[in-house]
Design an enzyme around this catalytic site. Structure first.
Site, PDB file in Angstrom:
ATOM      1  CD  GLU A  10      12.264  13.605  31.324  1.00 38.54           C
ATOM      2  OE1 GLU A  10      11.083  13.364  31.059  1.00 38.54           O
ATOM      3  OE2 GLU A  10      13.199  12.896  30.934  1.00 38.54           O
TER       4      GLU A  10
HETATM    5  C1  LIG Z   1      21.835  15.979  26.273  1.00 40.90           C
HETATM    6  C2  LIG Z   1      20.487  15.400  26.008  1.00 40.90           C
HETATM    7  C3  LIG Z   1      20.071  14.289  26.724  1.00 40.90           C
HETATM    8  C4  LIG Z   1      18.823  13.727  26.462  1.00 40.90           C
HETATM    9  N1  LIG Z   1      18.443  12.571  27.113  1.00 40.90           N
HETATM   10  C5  LIG Z   1      17.336  11.905  26.694  1.00 40.90           C
HETATM   11  C6  LIG Z   1      17.045  10.599  27.193  1.00 40.90           C
HETATM   12  O1  LIG Z   1      17.732  10.064  28.061  1.00 40.90           O
HETATM   13  N2  LIG Z   1      15.974   9.944  26.671  1.00 40.90           N
HETATM   14  C7  LIG Z   1      15.180  10.486  25.706  1.00 40.90           C
HETATM   15  O2  LIG Z   1      14.245   9.844  25.282  1.00 40.90           O
HETATM   16  N3  LIG Z   1      15.434  11.731  25.232  1.00 40.90           N
HETATM   17  C8  LIG Z   1      16.483  12.441  25.692  1.00 40.90           C
HETATM   18  N4  LIG Z   1      16.759  13.692  25.193  1.00 40.90           N
HETATM   19  C9  LIG Z   1      15.857  14.288  24.236  1.00 40.90           C
HETATM   20  C10 LIG Z   1      15.069  15.465  24.795  1.00 40.90           C
HETATM   21  O3  LIG Z   1      14.145  15.029  25.754  1.00 40.90           O
HETATM   22  C11 LIG Z   1      14.420  16.209  23.612  1.00 40.90           C
HETATM   23  O4  LIG Z   1      15.489  16.868  22.932  1.00 40.90           O
HETATM   24  C12 LIG Z   1      13.367  17.184  24.042  1.00 40.90           C
HETATM   25  O5  LIG Z   1      12.261  16.497  24.579  1.00 40.90           O
HETATM   26  C13 LIG Z   1      12.883  18.078  22.900  1.00 40.90           C
HETATM   27  O6  LIG Z   1      12.672  17.364  21.723  1.00 40.90           O
HETATM   28  P1  LIG Z   1      13.344  17.855  20.370  1.00 40.90           P
HETATM   29  O7  LIG Z   1      14.782  18.073  20.628  1.00 40.90           O
HETATM   30  O8  LIG Z   1      12.993  16.939  19.280  1.00 40.90           O
HETATM   31  O9  LIG Z   1      12.668  19.248  20.113  1.00 40.90           O
HETATM   32  P2  LIG Z   1      11.286  19.524  19.337  1.00 40.90           P
HETATM   33  O10 LIG Z   1      10.231  18.612  19.828  1.00 40.90           O
HETATM   34  O11 LIG Z   1      11.538  19.563  17.882  1.00 40.90           O
HETATM   35  O12 LIG Z   1      10.930  20.986  19.863  1.00 40.90           O
HETATM   36  C14 LIG Z   1      11.620  22.157  19.383  1.00 40.90           C
HETATM   37  C15 LIG Z   1      11.036  23.361  20.103  1.00 40.90           C
HETATM   38  O13 LIG Z   1       9.652  23.495  19.754  1.00 40.90           O
HETATM   39  C16 LIG Z   1       8.836  23.528  20.918  1.00 40.90           C
HETATM   40  N5  LIG Z   1       7.594  22.783  20.658  1.00 40.90           N
HETATM   41  C17 LIG Z   1       7.478  21.545  20.114  1.00 40.90           C
HETATM   42  N6  LIG Z   1       6.194  21.196  20.052  1.00 40.90           N
HETATM   43  C18 LIG Z   1       5.482  22.204  20.566  1.00 40.90           C
HETATM   44  C19 LIG Z   1       4.087  22.434  20.792  1.00 40.90           C
HETATM   45  N7  LIG Z   1       3.183  21.514  20.496  1.00 40.90           N
HETATM   46  N8  LIG Z   1       3.721  23.603  21.353  1.00 40.90           N
HETATM   47  C20 LIG Z   1       4.635  24.526  21.691  1.00 40.90           C
HETATM   48  N9  LIG Z   1       5.958  24.372  21.499  1.00 40.90           N
HETATM   49  C21 LIG Z   1       6.371  23.224  20.938  1.00 40.90           C
HETATM   50  C22 LIG Z   1       9.655  22.878  22.023  1.00 40.90           C
HETATM   51  O14 LIG Z   1       9.318  23.375  23.308  1.00 40.90           O
HETATM   52  C23 LIG Z   1      11.084  23.248  21.623  1.00 40.90           C
HETATM   53  O15 LIG Z   1      11.412  24.500  22.170  1.00 40.90           O
HETATM   54  C24 LIG Z   1      17.983  14.306  25.484  1.00 40.90           C
HETATM   55  C25 LIG Z   1      18.394  15.447  24.790  1.00 40.90           C
HETATM   56  C26 LIG Z   1      19.634  15.981  25.034  1.00 40.90           C
HETATM   57  C27 LIG Z   1      20.077  17.170  24.212  1.00 40.90           C
END
Ligand SMILES: Cc1cc2nc3c(=O)[nH]c(=O)nc-3n(C[C@H](O)[C@H](O)[C@H](O)COP(=O)(O)OP(=O)(O)OC[C@H]3O[C@@H](n4cnc5c(N)ncnc54)[C@H](O)[C@@H]3O)c2cc1C
Length: 595
Positions: A441
């Site tokens: 989220e």
């Molecule tokens: C168990 C689980 C359930 C989930 N359920 C859902 C769901 O129901 N629906 C759905 O759509 N998604 C869902 N997700 C996805 C979740 O919302 C994402 O994993 C999350 O938003 C982060 O995206 P990412 O994993 O690609 O990380 P990334 O976007 O790759 O980020 C990696 C790190 O970099 C940081 N970062 C990225 N961009 C920036 C920036 N511009 N400035 C500063 N820091 C930055 C982030 O804070 C993070 O710490 C789920 C994930 C999990 C693990």
């Protein structure tokens, strides 16, 4: 196995004695929330969580969800029956307008029931919670036909909801979404693409799953400006609401993950699935934000919920476990050793967690009341002010309550020593489950950036100025009261730190945005501490009023906990301010290759 007792009395105290919910009787649905109705709903939900969901939690953790070869997903043993009871309890639609099958009661009741469920069994609680988010998005942005076709079925629990944003190449940066939508002559769209990490994407709890999917219509602009929102049901409904043919959407696999094993985290494949547009073309992100904001508050509540279950079990263990003697001499002289609750370091942990839990719960309920004002008030001005509050507090509640929820789970685990690390006591599951709310989220770093980068400056800083004025006004008003002075004085000081940090960003972050990025998480936590401190003052004021009549010791305990918060937790604001004011220099100086 972990114990759980739903904190019904504490919620009733907050609603009745702190926030005086009866003052909002002019809002639709509030007059129906009479004290006996509220007590009956919370009592029944609490009992269900204690007796049904709590024992299912370790079962769900060990069994997890199982995907069949046909793409179907079986939830852990007992989840189906428990879900049936949630449906019977009417808890999904507590706050949904009655014309869509709900009870129309205040959002504070929904948040409270959701807290109880997430404490007892977070993986299970996510199934109904996701439906609530999808319902909110459809009620705000759906067509009349979509509302009448989908919402009553979801309120009745016959169909559940999901949110589909994430793709393999696209997490935080939603502009990278590739899922494609192609317009069809009948007005529908064919949706093609892969979504990952979709919570509750497929399961056996209900006959249909209503996916809300962000996708890009062919020819739409790049980036987030070209995203549209679609409703894509697993089984296509006939106009009368009966189920028709299966849609071309399926679960490709389920993730093996660290915690919340009872919730199916699915890869969802859309192979030309039929979907219908929600809101206007290319306005999908704004529409999805309704669900995301709802979900962000809900995820903040998960942080509180896990901190609560962690606290209850750690407190019980600390009273039972005999090790060592009190520094001031034996307290249980008839026993071979004292219970570890005599040790100040164990007390430090328990007091820190309970001081967080009670104030965090108040922050959630206060914000829930604001959300009802924002949606239900007749006054445009009241709606605007409440909406400002929601915008400002949503990233704070999401980020702070989940960061501290996890930290508290780890601290509570420490009370168990080695027994916290093994499966039997359930604490290692709480720690694993508490990790994900910080990530999904919108990871917490992104919440902090949302607060600093978007919410502070919005409408000329109207929301943050109103927050400062409210807290400052309260501090001034209460300073004359001798009993409140020791509490409002530190709050005033902490507010000063928050104002200095805000001013520092205004002066130092516009030309150098890295200064804002490097200080954002500290700012979010500084904000959270001021918010929690403000809640403690209000709790203490109410506890003072009830102190004489209270023979249970509960009110006195609140006053002591308020003092603990002011003395031992609120002073952190100074450290946050110092870090913010140090700027981004040392954080950003090293070149990437030095890491
Ligand atoms: C168990 C689980 C359930 C989930 N359920 C859902 C769901 O129901 N629906 C759905 O759509 N998604 C869902 N997700 C996805 C979740 O919302 C994402 O994993 C999350 O938003 C982060 O995206 P990412 O994993 O690609 O990380 P990334 O976007 O790759 O980020 C990696 C790190 O970099 C940081 N970062 C990225 N961009 C920036 C920036 N511009 N400035 C500063 N820091 C930055 C982030 O804070 C993070 O710490 C789920 C994930 C999990 C693990």
């Amino acid at each position: 196995m972990p114990i759980y007792k739903a904190p019904v009395e504490d919620v009733l105290f907050l609603l009745n004695d702190v926030f005086h919910i009866e003052r909002f009787a002019n809002l639709s649905g509030f007059a129906d929330a009479s004290p006996d109705i509220v007590e009956a709903i919370l009592g029944a939900a609490g009992k269900f969580c204690e007796e049904v969901l709590t024992p299912l939690n370790p079962i769900g953790d060990r069994q997890g969800c199982r995907r069949g070869e046909d793409g179907s997903v079986a939830t852990p043993d007992g989840f189906r029956e428990a879900y049936r009871q949630v449906v019977e309890g009417g808890w999904i639609g507590i706050s949904v307008p009655p014309e869509f099958g709900g009870l129309g009661l205040p959002a504070a009741l929904t948040q409270t029931v959701n807290e109880f469920m997430a404490s007892a069994n977070m993986a299970f609680a996510m199934y109904p919670a996701l439906s609530q988010g999808a319902i909110a998005a459809l009620l705000t942005h759906g067509t009349a036909e979509q509302k009448s076709l989908y919402v009553p079925k979801m309120v009745a629990g016959e169909w559940t909801g999901t949110m589909n944003l994430t793709e393999p190449q696209c997490g935080t940066d939603l502009g990278l979404i590739r899922t494609k939508a192609v317009r069809q002559p009948d007005g529908s769209y064919k949706i093609t693409g892969t979504k990952i990490f979709i919570s509750a994407g497929e399961h056996d709890l209900a006959a249909n799953v209503v996916h809300l999917v962000l996708a890009r219509i062919e020819g739409a602009p790049e980036g987030t400006r070209g995203l549209s929102l679609f409703v894509v049901p697993k089984v296509m409904p006939n106009p009368d609401g009966t189920l028709g043919v299966r849609n071309a959407v399926s679960c490709g696999s389920i993730e093996e993950k660290m915690g919340i094993h009872g919730n199916a985290t699915c890869v969802m494949n859309y192979d030309g699935a039929t979907g219908w547009l929600v809101a206007q073309e290319n306005h999908g992100l704004q529409a999805m934000f309704v669900m995301m904001n709802e979900a962000r508050l809900g995820v903040g509540v998960q942080g509180l919920a896990l901190s609560e279950i962690a606290y209850q079990n750690a407190a019980q263990y600390a009273k039972d476990r005999l090790q060592g003697r009190a520094l001031t001499g034996a307290k249980f002289a008839d026993k071979p050793a004292d219970a570890i609750i005599v040790h100040p370091d164990i007390r430090r942990i328990l007091m820190t967690i309970r001081a967080f839990n009670e104030a965090a719960r108040a922050l959630v309920l206060w914000t829930s009341i604001k959300s009802d004002v924002a949606h239900r008030s007749d006054s445009a001005r009241e709606r605007e002010t409440a909406d400002d509050h929601m915008g400002l507090l949503t990233p704070v509640i999401k980020g702070v309550l989940t960061d501290l929820g996890f930290a508290n789970a780890v601290m509570a685990q420490q009370v168990f020593g080695g027994h916290g690390y093994i499966q039997e006591w359930g604490m290692e599951q709480v720690v694993r489950d508490a990790r994900i709310p910080m990530i999904y989220e919108g990871a917490n770093g992104i919440q902090a950036l949302d607060l600093v980068g978007r919410k502070l400056g919005r409408d000329g800083g109207r929301a943050v100025m109103a927050f400062f004025a409210e807290v400052q006004g309260y501090v001034k008003e209460q300073a004359a009261d001798a009993a409140m002075k020791p509490l409002v004085e530190p709050l005033g000081k902490a507010l000063g730190h928050l104002q200095q940090a805000t001013m520092w960003f205004m002066q130092n972050a516009v030309a150098k945005p890295d200064n804002a990025g490097a200080g954002a998480t500290d700012y979010m936590h500084l904000f959270g501490l001021v918010g929690l401190g403000y809640m403690w003052c209000q709790i203490a004021a109410a506890a003072q009023r009830k102190l004489v009549a209270d023979s249970s010791g509960r009110m006195n305990a609140k006053l002591v906990t308020a003092r603990f918060f002011m003395e031992r937790m609120l002073p952190e604001t100074a450290a946050h301010l110092a870090r913010i004011q140090s700027g981004a220099g040392s954080t950003m100086e090293l070149p990437a290759e030095a890491f």
